[in-house]
Each structure stands twice: as structure tokens, then as C-alpha cells.
Scaffold this motif. Structure first.
Motif, short mmCIF file in Angstrom:
data_model
loop_
_atom_site.label_atom_id
_atom_site.label_comp_id
_atom_site.label_asym_id
_atom_site.label_seq_id
_atom_site.Cartn_x
_atom_site.Cartn_y
_atom_site.Cartn_z
N GLN A 80 1.22 2.83 18.74
CA GLN A 80 2.61 2.94 19.13
C GLN A 80 3.36 3.66 18.00
O GLN A 80 3.09 3.44 16.83
N PRO A 81 4.34 4.53 18.36
CA PRO A 81 5.08 5.26 17.33
C PRO A 81 5.91 4.35 16.43
O PRO A 81 6.25 4.73 15.33
N ASP A 82 6.18 3.12 16.89
CA ASP A 82 6.97 2.20 16.07
C ASP A 82 6.10 1.20 15.30
O ASP A 82 6.56 0.18 14.81
N ARG A 83 4.81 1.52 15.18
CA ARG A 83 3.86 0.66 14.46
C ARG A 83 4.25 0.56 12.99
O ARG A 83 4.60 1.55 12.37
N ARG A 84 4.16 -0.62 12.45
CA ARG A 84 4.58 -0.87 11.07
C ARG A 84 3.43 -1.38 10.22
O ARG A 84 2.46 -1.89 10.73
N CYS A 88 1.04 -4.43 4.40
CA CYS A 88 1.41 -3.89 3.08
C CYS A 88 2.07 -4.99 2.25
O CYS A 88 2.78 -5.84 2.78
N THR A 89 1.83 -4.93 0.94
CA THR A 89 2.41 -5.93 0.05
C THR A 89 3.40 -5.31 -0.94
O THR A 89 4.00 -6.02 -1.73
N ASP A 90 3.57 -3.98 -0.88
CA ASP A 90 4.50 -3.32 -1.79
C ASP A 90 5.79 -2.96 -1.03
O ASP A 90 6.09 -3.57 -0.01
N ALA A 91 6.52 -1.97 -1.50
CA ALA A 91 7.80 -1.58 -0.89
C ALA A 91 7.62 -1.08 0.54
O ALA A 91 8.60 -0.98 1.29
N ARG A 92 6.39 -0.78 0.95
CA ARG A 92 6.15 -0.28 2.31
C ARG A 92 5.98 -1.40 3.33
O ARG A 92 5.79 -1.16 4.51
N LYS A 93 6.07 -2.65 2.89
CA LYS A 93 5.92 -3.80 3.78
C LYS A 93 6.85 -3.67 4.97
O LYS A 93 8.04 -3.43 4.82
N ASP A 94 6.28 -3.76 6.17
CA ASP A 94 7.00 -3.70 7.45
C ASP A 94 7.69 -2.37 7.71
O ASP A 94 8.53 -2.28 8.61
N GLN A 95 7.34 -1.32 6.96
CA GLN A 95 7.90 0.01 7.19
C GLN A 95 7.07 0.72 8.27
O GLN A 95 5.89 0.43 8.46
N LEU A 96 7.70 1.69 8.94
CA LEU A 96 6.99 2.48 9.94
C LEU A 96 5.84 3.24 9.27
O LEU A 96 6.03 3.82 8.20
N ILE A 97 4.68 3.25 9.92
CA ILE A 97 3.56 4.03 9.39
C ILE A 97 3.83 5.51 9.58
O ILE A 97 3.54 6.32 8.70
N LEU A 98 4.42 5.88 10.71
CA LEU A 98 4.79 7.27 10.95
C LEU A 98 5.86 7.68 9.93
O LEU A 98 6.90 7.04 9.83
N GLY A 99 5.56 8.68 9.14
CA GLY A 99 6.46 9.13 8.07
C GLY A 99 6.18 8.49 6.72
O GLY A 99 6.81 8.85 5.72
N MET A 100 5.24 7.55 6.68
CA MET A 100 4.93 6.83 5.44
C MET A 100 4.05 7.67 4.52
O MET A 100 3.10 8.31 4.97
N THR A 101 4.36 7.64 3.22
CA THR A 101 3.51 8.28 2.22
C THR A 101 2.33 7.35 1.96
O THR A 101 2.52 6.21 1.53
N ILE A 102 1.12 7.85 2.22
CA ILE A 102 -0.07 7.03 2.01
C ILE A 102 -0.92 7.55 0.85
O ILE A 102 -1.79 6.84 0.35
#
Length: 161
Positions: A80-84, A88-102
């Protein structure tokens, strides 16, 4: 005299067109060369378990020369495009995966890039990362590991045009 001027103008125009074409070809060749010796660009990741395309990651370079990569598109029909990133245990916790720096802080090291990190959004874990190009720059071997690179796993990403 009139014919000579017209002919000189025609030759000058042809010469200018040829010079412009040569310039375009040179820029295209340099761009193609840069694409084959650098991971900058868009890459298709492959799911380790299914062998199917998983996502598109855009790798870019910042002003210090470090490379980073962010997810620009999910390719799995079940995503899903709204997948989070719930794991994650850092600042990316519960952030959207789409657009996320990995992928972050990758630095040129010999023939490859090293000293960076990669996040696995599936489990929220951050690993040390190294990568190198293969197949004339069309494949990027990305290795995530803990401690030493022998303790990790590699994925081969495919360059997208």
C-alpha cells in the motif's frame, strides 16, 4: 559576390549544425559514462524471498560527495502507498516507506562505496553497507552487514533507464 556570400553563409550554418551535433553527442557520451561508473540513478530492488521486483530506489549525491538512496516507488502489488515503517526504532519510526531514505552516508572507497548504512524497512534494522557496480554499471551489488562484511547478505539491484 552575392553567390559567394550566400555559399559562405550556407557553409557556416552547416558547420554550426555539425558542431552542435558533436556537442550533443559528447554530452551524451559523458553522461552515459558517468552513469556506468557511478550508482547515481534509479535502481530496481529485488525481494530476497520471492525474487520479484520490490521497489525503485533513487540514489543521489550530496554536496559533500556522499551518496544516499530513497524509496521512490513500491513495485509489489500488495504494497500500500501509505505503508509505514512500524518496525523502525530511529527517527523513521511510523514514517511512510515511500519517500524514505534507506541508504545513507555512502562514500567512494576504491572501486566501490562504503562506510554507509542501509535500513531494511521490513524489520526496522539498520546495517552497515557497502556497494559496488557490476555488468558495466547496470547492476549494483548492495551488501548490508553487522560488524564485518562476512556477516551479512547481498542484493543485486538493476539500473533503470
Amino acid at each position: 559576390m552575392m553567390q559567394f556570400t550566400q555559399r559562405a553563409r550556407t557553409i557556416a550554418l552547416r558547420t554550426a549544425k555539425h558542431a552542435a551535433l558533436a556537442g550533443v553527442l559528447l554530452v551524451s557520451a559523458v553522461t552515459a559514462m558517468a552513469q556506468t561508473d557511478s550508482p547515481i540513478g534509479t535502481w530496481q530492488t529485488i525481494d530476497d524471498h520471492t525474487g520479484q521486483p520490490k521497489a525503485l530506489v533513487q540514489i543521489s549525491q550530496d554536496s559533500s560527495g556522499s551518496l544516499s538512496g530513497k524509496v521512490i516507488k513500491g513495485l509489489n502489488a500488495n504494497d500500500q502507498p501509505d505503508r509505514r515503517c512500524t518496525e523502525c526504532t530511529d527517527a523513521r519510526k511510523d514514517q511512510l516507506i515511500l519517500g524514505m531514505t534507506i541508504v545513507s552516508d555512502m562514500k567512494k572507497d576504491g572501486e566501490g562505496w562504503d562506510h554507509g548504512q542501509i535500513l531494511d524497512p521490513e524489520n526496522g534494522k539498520v546495517y552497515k553497507c557497502k556497494m559496488h557496480l557490476e555488468d558495466g554499471g547496470n547492476k549494483l551489488v548492495v551488501r548490508g552487514y553487522i560488524g564485518v562484511s562476512l556477516l551479512g547478505r547481498s542484493q543485486t539491484w538493476i539500473r533503470q533507464q
